[in-house]
Design a protein around this motif. Structure first.
Motif, PDB file in Angstrom:
ATOM      1  N   LEU A  29       2.113  -1.033  -3.774  1.00 22.53           N
ATOM      2  CA  LEU A  29       2.004  -0.723  -2.359  1.00 22.53           C
ATOM      3  C   LEU A  29       0.955  -1.655  -1.775  1.00 22.53           C
ATOM      4  CD1 LEU A  29       1.838   3.184  -2.572  1.00 22.53           C
ATOM      5  CD2 LEU A  29       3.844   1.744  -2.285  1.00 22.53           C
ATOM      6  N   LEU A  30       1.338  -2.416  -0.762  1.00 17.61           N
ATOM      7  CA  LEU A  30       0.429  -3.393  -0.175  1.00 17.61           C
ATOM      8  C   LEU A  30      -0.247  -2.827   1.060  1.00 17.61           C
ATOM      9  CD1 LEU A  30       2.590  -6.617  -0.438  1.00 17.61           C
ATOM     10  CD2 LEU A  30       0.715  -5.903  -1.939  1.00 17.61           C
ATOM     11  N   ALA A  31      -1.566  -2.826   1.035  1.00 16.11           N
ATOM     12  CA  ALA A  31      -2.372  -2.449   2.194  1.00 16.11           C
ATOM     13  C   ALA A  31      -3.336  -3.601   2.487  1.00 16.11           C
ATOM     14  CB  ALA A  31      -3.118  -1.150   1.923  1.00 16.11           C
ATOM     15  N   THR A  32      -2.817  -4.782   2.315  1.00 14.02           N
ATOM     16  CA  THR A  32      -3.573  -6.007   2.541  1.00 14.02           C
ATOM     17  C   THR A  32      -3.205  -6.552   3.917  1.00 14.02           C
ATOM     18  OG1 THR A  32      -1.803  -7.208   1.422  1.00 14.02           O
ATOM     19  CG2 THR A  32      -3.704  -6.588   0.082  1.00 14.02           C
ATOM     20  N   PRO A  33      -3.928  -7.544   4.420  1.00 14.56           N
ATOM     21  CA  PRO A  33      -3.544  -8.119   5.717  1.00 14.56           C
ATOM     22  C   PRO A  33      -2.087  -8.585   5.704  1.00 14.56           C
ATOM     23  CG  PRO A  33      -5.709  -8.893   5.076  1.00 14.56           C
ATOM     24  CD  PRO A  33      -5.147  -8.144   3.891  1.00 14.56           C
ATOM     25  N   HIS A  34      -1.372  -8.287   6.786  1.00 11.49           N
ATOM     26  CA  HIS A  34       0.060  -8.576   6.834  1.00 11.49           C
ATOM     27  C   HIS A  34       0.382 -10.051   6.640  1.00 11.49           C
ATOM     28  CE1 HIS A  34      -0.104  -4.638   8.984  1.00 11.49           C
ATOM     29  NE2 HIS A  34       0.764  -4.413   8.031  1.00 11.49           N
ATOM     30  N   LEU A  35      -0.513 -10.927   7.034  1.00  9.99           N
ATOM     31  CA  LEU A  35      -0.260 -12.352   6.865  1.00  9.99           C
ATOM     32  C   LEU A  35      -0.254 -12.767   5.398  1.00  9.99           C
ATOM     33  CD1 LEU A  35      -2.319 -13.742   9.877  1.00  9.99           C
ATOM     34  CD2 LEU A  35       0.161 -13.373   9.722  1.00  9.99           C
ATOM     35  N   ASP A  36      -0.784 -11.928   4.509  1.00  9.16           N
ATOM     36  CA  ASP A  36      -0.773 -12.203   3.071  1.00  9.16           C
ATOM     37  C   ASP A  36       0.457 -11.635   2.373  1.00  9.16           C
ATOM     38  OD1 ASP A  36      -3.255 -13.424   3.285  1.00  9.16           O
ATOM     39  OD2 ASP A  36      -4.359 -11.593   2.786  1.00  9.16           O
ATOM     40  N   HIS A  37       1.225 -10.806   3.058  1.00 11.11           N
ATOM     41  CA  HIS A  37       2.300 -10.068   2.405  1.00 11.11           C
ATOM     42  C   HIS A  37       3.371 -10.959   1.792  1.00 11.11           C
ATOM     43  CE1 HIS A  37       1.636  -5.778   4.175  1.00 11.11           C
ATOM     44  NE2 HIS A  37       0.573  -6.262   3.583  1.00 11.11           N
ATOM     45  N   ASP A  38       3.754 -12.033   2.449  1.00  8.84           N
ATOM     46  CA  ASP A  38       4.808 -12.876   1.872  1.00  8.84           C
ATOM     47  C   ASP A  38       4.425 -13.346   0.474  1.00  8.84           C
ATOM     48  OD1 ASP A  38       6.311 -12.543   4.150  1.00  8.84           O
ATOM     49  OD2 ASP A  38       5.916 -14.545   4.945  1.00  8.84           O
ATOM     50  N   ASP A  39       3.207 -13.873   0.327  1.00  9.91           N
ATOM     51  CA  ASP A  39       2.759 -14.343  -0.986  1.00  9.91           C
ATOM     52  C   ASP A  39       2.659 -13.195  -1.980  1.00  9.91           C
ATOM     53  OD1 ASP A  39       2.585 -16.929  -0.006  1.00  9.91           O
ATOM     54  OD2 ASP A  39       0.427 -16.790   0.391  1.00  9.91           O
ATOM     55  N   HIS A  40       2.178 -12.046  -1.525  1.00 13.03           N
ATOM     56  CA  HIS A  40       2.036 -10.893  -2.417  1.00 13.03           C
ATOM     57  C   HIS A  40       3.397 -10.355  -2.855  1.00 13.03           C
ATOM     58  CE1 HIS A  40      -2.240  -9.959  -0.721  1.00 13.03           C
ATOM     59  NE2 HIS A  40      -2.198 -11.062  -1.428  1.00 13.03           N
ATOM     60  N   ILE A  41       4.349 -10.373  -1.950  1.00 10.02           N
ATOM     61  CA  ILE A  41       5.695  -9.896  -2.279  1.00 10.02           C
ATOM     62  C   ILE A  41       6.355 -10.798  -3.310  1.00 10.02           C
ATOM     63  CG2 ILE A  41       8.031  -9.667  -1.315  1.00 10.02           C
ATOM     64  CD1 ILE A  41       6.568  -8.575   1.250  1.00 10.02           C
ATOM     65  N   VAL A  42       6.233 -12.094  -3.124  1.00 11.32           N
ATOM     66  CA  VAL A  42       6.798 -13.043  -4.094  1.00 11.32           C
ATOM     67  C   VAL A  42       6.151 -12.840  -5.463  1.00 11.32           C
ATOM     68  CG1 VAL A  42       6.956 -15.487  -4.688  1.00 11.32           C
ATOM     69  CG2 VAL A  42       7.504 -14.734  -2.369  1.00 11.32           C
ATOM     70  N   ALA A  43       4.836 -12.642  -5.486  1.00 15.60           N
ATOM     71  CA  ALA A  43       4.138 -12.418  -6.758  1.00 15.60           C
ATOM     72  C   ALA A  43       4.588 -11.115  -7.412  1.00 15.60           C
ATOM     73  CB  ALA A  43       2.624 -12.402  -6.528  1.00 15.60           C
ATOM     74  N   ALA A  44       4.713 -10.042  -6.611  1.00 13.90           N
ATOM     75  CA  ALA A  44       5.144  -8.747  -7.159  1.00 13.90           C
ATOM     76  C   ALA A  44       6.564  -8.841  -7.710  1.00 13.90           C
ATOM     77  CB  ALA A  44       5.053  -7.660  -6.096  1.00 13.90           C
ATOM     78  N   ALA A  45       7.440  -9.493  -6.983  1.00 11.92           N
ATOM     79  CA  ALA A  45       8.822  -9.653  -7.454  1.00 11.92           C
ATOM     80  C   ALA A  45       8.856 -10.460  -8.744  1.00 11.92           C
ATOM     81  CB  ALA A  45       9.674 -10.322  -6.377  1.00 11.92           C
ATOM     82  N   GLY A  46       8.059 -11.516  -8.784  1.00 13.67           N
ATOM     83  CA  GLY A  46       8.008 -12.343  -9.993  1.00 13.67           C
ATOM     84  C   GLY A  46       7.520 -11.582 -11.211  1.00 13.67           C
ATOM     85  N   ALA A  47       6.717 -10.547 -10.970  1.00 15.23           N
ATOM     86  CA  ALA A  47       6.210  -9.711 -12.062  1.00 15.23           C
ATOM     87  C   ALA A  47       7.128  -8.522 -12.351  1.00 15.23           C
ATOM     88  CB  ALA A  47       4.806  -9.217 -11.723  1.00 15.23           C
ATOM     89  N   GLY A  48       8.252  -8.427 -11.604  1.00 14.39           N
ATOM     90  CA  GLY A  48       9.211  -7.349 -11.843  1.00 14.39           C
ATOM     91  C   GLY A  48       8.797  -6.004 -11.280  1.00 14.39           C
ATOM     92  N   LYS A  49       7.937  -6.003 -10.273  1.00 15.44           N
ATOM     93  CA  LYS A  49       7.474  -4.748  -9.667  1.00 15.44           C
ATOM     94  C   LYS A  49       8.285  -4.456  -8.414  1.00 15.44           C
ATOM     95  CE  LYS A  49       4.037  -5.021 -12.623  1.00 15.44           C
ATOM     96  NZ  LYS A  49       4.013  -4.321 -13.866  1.00 15.44           N
ATOM     97  N   ALA A  50       8.648  -3.214  -8.198  1.00 17.62           N
ATOM     98  CA  ALA A  50       9.386  -2.826  -6.997  1.00 17.62           C
ATOM     99  C   ALA A  50       8.568  -3.161  -5.757  1.00 17.62           C
ATOM    100  CB  ALA A  50       9.711  -1.333  -7.024  1.00 17.62           C
ATOM    101  N   ILE A  51       9.264  -3.446  -4.661  1.00 22.27           N
ATOM    102  CA  ILE A  51       8.607  -3.852  -3.425  1.00 22.27           C
ATOM    103  C   ILE A  51       8.829  -2.788  -2.354  1.00 22.27           C
ATOM    104  CG2 ILE A  51       8.539  -5.585  -1.589  1.00 22.27           C
ATOM    105  CD1 ILE A  51       9.590  -7.592  -3.675  1.00 22.27           C
ATOM    106  N   PHE A  52       7.734  -2.401  -1.704  1.00 21.54           N
ATOM    107  CA  PHE A  52       7.759  -1.431  -0.607  1.00 21.54           C
ATOM    108  C   PHE A  52       7.134  -2.103   0.602  1.00 21.54           C
ATOM    109  CE2 PHE A  52       5.617   1.658   2.035  1.00 21.54           C
ATOM    110  CZ  PHE A  52       6.536   2.682   2.161  1.00 21.54           C
ATOM    111  N   VAL A  53       7.864  -2.194   1.713  1.00 20.99           N
ATOM    112  CA  VAL A  53       7.342  -2.813   2.932  1.00 20.99           C
ATOM    113  C   VAL A  53       7.685  -1.947   4.132  1.00 20.99           C
ATOM    114  CG1 VAL A  53       7.544  -5.167   2.048  1.00 20.99           C
ATOM    115  CG2 VAL A  53       9.416  -4.196   3.364  1.00 20.99           C
ATOM    116  N   GLU A  54       6.978  -2.199   5.243  1.00 15.33           N
ATOM    117  CA  GLU A  54       7.327  -1.600   6.526  1.00 15.33           C
ATOM    118  C   GLU A  54       8.197  -2.602   7.279  1.00 15.33           C
ATOM    119  OE1 GLU A  54       3.723   1.038   8.121  1.00 15.33           O
ATOM    120  OE2 GLU A  54       3.145  -1.028   7.691  1.00 15.33           O
TER     121      GLU A  54
END
Length: 146
Positions: free
Chosen positions: A67-92
């Motif tokens: 679950l990302l509660a980081t600045p929204h401008l960082d989300h793209d990079d964080h989402i790519v990293a989470a997907a690469g690690a095989g973790k489910a992605i939750f976004v608004e």
């Protein structure tokens, strides 16, 4: 039970921790924040491990989703990293409070290439304004935290 990690432990991150616990179906097992010293007591009180950064969370074998509660401008990079690690992605679909519109199709493509689901909280946009299934979402929630 879905074992999740929270990344970002400011006001919104703590709100997500409370909301996840309230579901009875999501356990927060780990977390990370830029201000670790400020979060150590909170993490201990809530019963989860605290990692130094997103990389530590993603390397944690117990974490299934992030679950990302980081600045929204960082989300793209964080989402790519989470997907690469095989973790489910939750976004608004429409990020609150900034009103930032995320590219659901790009995020869905990233998630699906990694073989993981995209979960979208569509509360703020509502089904009238945004239909995330049409943009690749696998699961849609409404009012998870609001």
């Amino acid at each position: 039970m879905l074992n999740a990690a929270i990344v970002g432990l400011g006001w919104w991150g703590k709100t997500l921790v409370r909301a996840a616990k309230a579901t009875g179906e999501i356990a927060i097992v780990a977390g990370a924040t830029g201000r670790r010293a400020n979060a150590e007591d909170y993490a201990a009180a809530e019963g989860f491990r605290l990692h130094d950064d997103l990389a530590g969370v993603l390397a944690d074998p117990q974490v299934q989703a992030v679950l990302l509660a980081t600045p929204h401008l960082d989300h793209d990079d964080h989402i790519v990293a989470a997907a690469g690690a095989g973790k489910a992605i939750f976004v608004e679909s429409l990020a609150n409070p900034g009103g930032i519109v995320v590219d659901l199709r790009a995020i869905a493509d990233t998630a699906h290439e990694a073989g993981i689901p995209l979960i979208v909280d569509n509360t703020l946009a509502s089904p009238y304004l945004c239909r995330p299934f049409e943009h690749g979402a696998d699961i849609i929630t409404h009012s998870l935290t609001k």
